[in-house]
Design an enzyme around this catalytic site. Structure first.
Site, short mmCIF file in Angstrom:
data_model
loop_
_atom_site.label_atom_id
_atom_site.label_comp_id
_atom_site.label_asym_id
_atom_site.label_seq_id
_atom_site.Cartn_x
_atom_site.Cartn_y
_atom_site.Cartn_z
N HIS A 63 60.66 25.41 46.85
CA HIS A 63 60.78 25.31 48.30
C HIS A 63 61.18 23.91 48.74
O HIS A 63 61.17 22.96 47.97
CB HIS A 63 59.48 25.73 48.99
CG HIS A 63 58.28 24.90 48.65
ND1 HIS A 63 58.11 23.60 49.09
CD2 HIS A 63 57.19 25.19 47.91
CE1 HIS A 63 56.96 23.13 48.65
NE2 HIS A 63 56.38 24.08 47.91
N CYS A 111 53.57 24.22 43.40
CA CYS A 111 54.92 24.77 43.51
C CYS A 111 55.95 23.77 42.98
O CYS A 111 55.58 22.72 42.45
CB CYS A 111 55.24 25.11 44.97
SG CYS A 111 54.30 26.52 45.60
#
Length: 178
Positions: free
Chosen positions: A84, A92
């Protein structure tokens, strides 16, 4: 991070572009449970495209895969692992907003052109001499991580030699088989 592409199912992959992951959390080694702040390591694919992400744009990975469920905490393995934008993370793979826009566009174009699975291979380091020396020095006593890295290095080495992917399968104890 590297973006590789190929013209069709029978051709070899070609390096398109290299990127930097802009933030990290946890330490090296595969994600094994919810809240461990680790980034998954292993073999995944993009499971979902999220154009309305809290982090600009995001690509959901199919974490946990079978190996993660067997070798980690199967009751609470964690989830919602994305590539992202936004440059912040607790497990992440964050990119800058311009980079995620580029990756999102390329991957969505591939999906719309008929590519069913977009593979994402996540390694702790490059398994070259410098990387192996680092792992051997810093993680000598961690035999569990060492065994895991030896296992995923097989696919890494094959891809580096041939620029092709081997099918990923799993043993009953959660190791990757190639």
């Amino acid at each position: 991070a590297e973006l590789w592409a190929r013209n069709d199912d029978s051709s070899a992959y070609t390096l398109v572009k290299s990127y930097r992951v802009c933030a990290l959390s946890g330490s090296l080694g595969p994600k094994r449970w919810e809240g461990d702040r680790m980034v998954p390591e292993g073999f995944y694919f993009i499971d979902e495209f999220n154009p309305k992400s809290d982090f600009y744009l995001s690509l959901l990975l199919n974490y946990p895969n079978y190996a993660d469920l067997i070798q980690g905490n199967s009751a609470k393995p964690g989830g919602d692992i994305y590539i992202h934008g936004g440059c912040v993370t607790v497990g992440c793979l964050p990119m800058t907003d311009p980079v995620i826009m580029e990756l999102y566009t390329v991957c969505l174009s591939a999906k719309l052109a008929g590519q069913a699975f977009i593979p994402v291979h996540i390694y702790p380091i490059r398994f070259d001499r410098k990387g192996l020396d680092f792992l051997g020095t810093q993680y000598t006593a961690d035999t569990v991580k060492q065994r895991f890295w030896v296992n995923i290095k097989r696919e890494y080495d094959y891809f580096e030699r041939h620029h092709r992917l081997l099918p990923v399968m799993y043993s009953p104890d959660g190791r990757y088989l190639f």
